[in-house]
Design a protein around this motif. Structure first.
Motif, mmCIF file in Angstrom:
data_model
loop_
_atom_site.group_PDB
_atom_site.id
_atom_site.type_symbol
_atom_site.label_atom_id
_atom_site.label_comp_id
_atom_site.label_asym_id
_atom_site.label_seq_id
_atom_site.Cartn_x
_atom_site.Cartn_y
_atom_site.Cartn_z
ATOM 1 N N ILE A 8 0.836 -1.201 0.000
ATOM 2 C CA ILE A 8 0.000 0.000 0.000
ATOM 3 C C ILE A 8 0.875 1.257 0.000
ATOM 4 O O ILE A 8 0.594 2.223 -0.709
ATOM 5 C CB ILE A 8 -0.977 -0.014 1.194
ATOM 6 N N GLY A 9 1.954 1.225 0.789
ATOM 7 C CA GLY A 9 2.886 2.350 0.797
ATOM 8 C C GLY A 9 3.500 2.592 -0.572
ATOM 9 O O GLY A 9 3.649 3.739 -1.002
ATOM 10 N N GLY A 10 3.841 1.519 -1.270
ATOM 11 C CA GLY A 10 4.369 1.652 -2.623
ATOM 12 C C GLY A 10 3.354 2.246 -3.577
ATOM 13 O O GLY A 10 3.693 3.050 -4.450
ATOM 14 N N LEU A 11 2.091 1.890 -3.388
ATOM 15 C CA LEU A 11 1.030 2.459 -4.227
ATOM 16 C C LEU A 11 0.832 3.948 -3.930
ATOM 17 O O LEU A 11 0.575 4.742 -4.841
ATOM 18 C CB LEU A 11 -0.268 1.680 -4.040
ATOM 19 N N GLU A 13 3.236 5.819 -3.080
ATOM 20 C CA GLU A 13 4.376 6.438 -3.759
ATOM 21 C C GLU A 13 4.022 6.720 -5.223
ATOM 22 O O GLU A 13 4.343 7.788 -5.762
ATOM 23 C CB GLU A 13 5.613 5.545 -3.665
ATOM 24 N N VAL A 14 3.371 5.785 -5.857
ATOM 25 C CA VAL A 14 2.885 6.012 -7.226
ATOM 26 C C VAL A 14 1.918 7.190 -7.226
ATOM 27 O O VAL A 14 1.947 8.037 -8.121
ATOM 28 C CB VAL A 14 2.210 4.747 -7.797
ATOM 29 N N GLY A 15 1.080 7.261 -6.205
ATOM 30 C CA GLY A 15 0.122 8.359 -6.089
ATOM 31 C C GLY A 15 0.793 9.715 -6.013
ATOM 32 O O GLY A 15 0.369 10.667 -6.677
ATOM 33 N N PHE A 16 1.879 9.820 -5.229
ATOM 34 C CA PHE A 16 2.481 11.150 -5.128
ATOM 35 C C PHE A 16 3.228 11.539 -6.393
ATOM 36 O O PHE A 16 3.260 12.718 -6.753
ATOM 37 C CB PHE A 16 3.268 11.373 -3.833
ATOM 38 N N THR A 17 3.765 10.596 -7.117
ATOM 39 C CA THR A 17 4.396 10.967 -8.389
ATOM 40 C C THR A 17 3.328 11.330 -9.432
ATOM 41 O O THR A 17 3.528 12.249 -10.231
ATOM 42 C CB THR A 17 5.307 9.847 -8.920
ATOM 43 N N PHE A 18 2.195 10.635 -9.409
ATOM 44 C CA PHE A 18 1.079 10.980 -10.297
ATOM 45 C C PHE A 18 0.610 12.401 -10.021
ATOM 46 O O PHE A 18 0.392 13.192 -10.950
ATOM 47 C CB PHE A 18 -0.072 9.988 -10.098
ATOM 48 N N CYS A 19 0.472 12.742 -8.742
ATOM 49 C CA CYS A 19 0.035 14.090 -8.367
ATOM 50 C C CYS A 19 1.015 15.148 -8.850
ATOM 51 O O CYS A 19 0.607 16.229 -9.279
ATOM 52 C CB CYS A 19 -0.160 14.193 -6.858
ATOM 53 N N GLY A 69 7.046 1.604 -6.412
ATOM 54 C CA GLY A 69 6.900 2.987 -6.853
ATOM 55 C C GLY A 69 7.441 3.207 -8.248
ATOM 56 O O GLY A 69 6.819 3.885 -9.072
ATOM 57 N N ALA A 70 8.595 2.631 -8.528
ATOM 58 C CA ALA A 70 9.211 2.815 -9.848
ATOM 59 C C ALA A 70 8.374 2.162 -10.946
ATOM 60 O O ALA A 70 8.086 2.780 -11.975
ATOM 61 C CB ALA A 70 10.626 2.241 -9.853
ATOM 62 N N VAL A 71 7.985 0.923 -10.729
ATOM 63 C CA VAL A 71 7.174 0.212 -11.730
ATOM 64 C C VAL A 71 5.842 0.930 -11.938
ATOM 65 O O VAL A 71 5.424 1.190 -13.069
ATOM 66 C CB VAL A 71 6.942 -1.259 -11.320
ATOM 67 N N GLY A 72 5.190 1.261 -10.839
ATOM 68 C CA GLY A 72 3.896 1.941 -10.935
ATOM 69 C C GLY A 72 3.993 3.291 -11.614
ATOM 70 O O GLY A 72 3.136 3.651 -12.429
ATOM 71 N N THR A 73 5.050 4.037 -11.300
ATOM 72 C CA THR A 73 5.218 5.358 -11.896
ATOM 73 C C THR A 73 5.472 5.259 -13.393
ATOM 74 O O THR A 73 4.918 6.036 -14.186
ATOM 75 C CB THR A 73 6.357 6.119 -11.195
ATOM 76 N N VAL A 74 6.279 4.296 -13.811
ATOM 77 C CA VAL A 74 6.513 4.116 -15.249
ATOM 78 C C VAL A 74 5.218 3.718 -15.947
ATOM 79 O O VAL A 74 4.889 4.249 -17.013
ATOM 80 C CB VAL A 74 7.632 3.081 -15.506
ATOM 81 N N ARG A 89 12.275 -0.259 -22.321
ATOM 82 C CA ARG A 89 11.617 0.204 -21.088
ATOM 83 C C ARG A 89 10.797 -0.930 -20.482
ATOM 84 O O ARG A 89 10.861 -1.175 -19.274
ATOM 85 C CB ARG A 89 10.690 1.382 -21.381
ATOM 86 N N LEU A 90 10.019 -1.595 -21.301
ATOM 87 C CA LEU A 90 9.176 -2.678 -20.798
ATOM 88 C C LEU A 90 10.014 -3.864 -20.318
ATOM 89 O O LEU A 90 9.681 -4.495 -19.312
ATOM 90 C CB LEU A 90 8.175 -3.104 -21.866
ATOM 91 N N LEU A 91 11.103 -4.150 -21.015
ATOM 92 C CA LEU A 91 12.001 -5.233 -20.592
ATOM 93 C C LEU A 91 12.561 -4.964 -19.200
ATOM 94 O O LEU A 91 12.560 -5.845 -18.336
ATOM 95 C CB LEU A 91 13.145 -5.394 -21.600
ATOM 96 N N PHE A 92 13.009 -3.736 -18.975
ATOM 97 C CA PHE A 92 13.586 -3.412 -17.670
ATOM 98 C C PHE A 92 12.531 -3.350 -16.572
ATOM 99 O O PHE A 92 12.818 -3.679 -15.411
ATOM 100 C CB PHE A 92 14.411 -2.128 -17.739
ATOM 101 N N ILE A 93 11.308 -2.983 -16.909
ATOM 102 C CA ILE A 93 10.222 -3.021 -15.932
ATOM 103 C C ILE A 93 9.945 -4.463 -15.525
ATOM 104 O O ILE A 93 9.782 -4.774 -14.344
ATOM 105 C CB ILE A 93 8.951 -2.347 -16.492
ATOM 106 N N VAL A 94 9.913 -5.367 -16.498
ATOM 107 C CA VAL A 94 9.710 -6.788 -16.190
ATOM 108 C C VAL A 94 10.849 -7.312 -15.325
ATOM 109 O O VAL A 94 10.630 -8.058 -14.367
ATOM 110 C CB VAL A 94 9.550 -7.609 -17.494
ATOM 111 N N THR A 95 12.067 -6.900 -15.627
ATOM 112 C CA THR A 95 13.223 -7.295 -14.818
ATOM 113 C C THR A 95 13.079 -6.786 -13.386
ATOM 114 O O THR A 95 13.364 -7.517 -12.427
ATOM 115 C CB THR A 95 14.525 -6.748 -15.450
#
Length: 109
Positions: A8-11, A13-19, A69-74, A89-95
């Motif tokens: 949830i904390g990681g999500l 983190e995605v929220g604050f970068t989205f904002c 946070g990184a995966v969600g933000t990308v 980009r997608l390859l490194f996200i999967v990694t």
């Protein structure tokens, strides 16, 4: 339970970068509302990380939290902000996702 808090904390983190992304494109009162939402998400994200690290190993928890946070933000960047979805980009996200799963798998908690 602490793994759930960490996710949830990681999500959040995605929220604050989205904002931040939305505030960049806004002006006036709307921008301030997005910055306020950024602050709320930031505080919640840090609080969840703090609670999770009370029982989870700090290095693992931090790596998983930042990875989410990184995966969600990308992904938000690609889906919402129309950033390029190149093969590399997608390859490194999967990694990165594989690394997050691996850290969870080898954690003793």
């Amino acid at each position: 339970m602490n793994w759930i808090l960490l996710i949830i904390g990681g999500l959040f983190e995605v929220g604050f970068t989205f904002c931040l992304g939305k505030a960049k494109d806004a002006d006036g009162t709307t921008a301030y509302a997005w910055y306020a939402a950024f602050g709320v998400c930031l505080v919640m994200s840090m609080y969840m990380l703090m609670k999770a690290t009370q029982t989870l190993p700090l290095g693992t928890a931090y790596a998983v939290w930042t990875g989410i946070g990184a995966v969600g933000t990308v992904l938000v960047g690609i889906i919402v902000f129309k950033e390029p979805a190149t093969f590399l980009r997608l390859l490194f996200i999967v990694t990165l996702i594989g690394s997050i799963i691996g850290l969870k798998a080898v954690s003793s908690h």
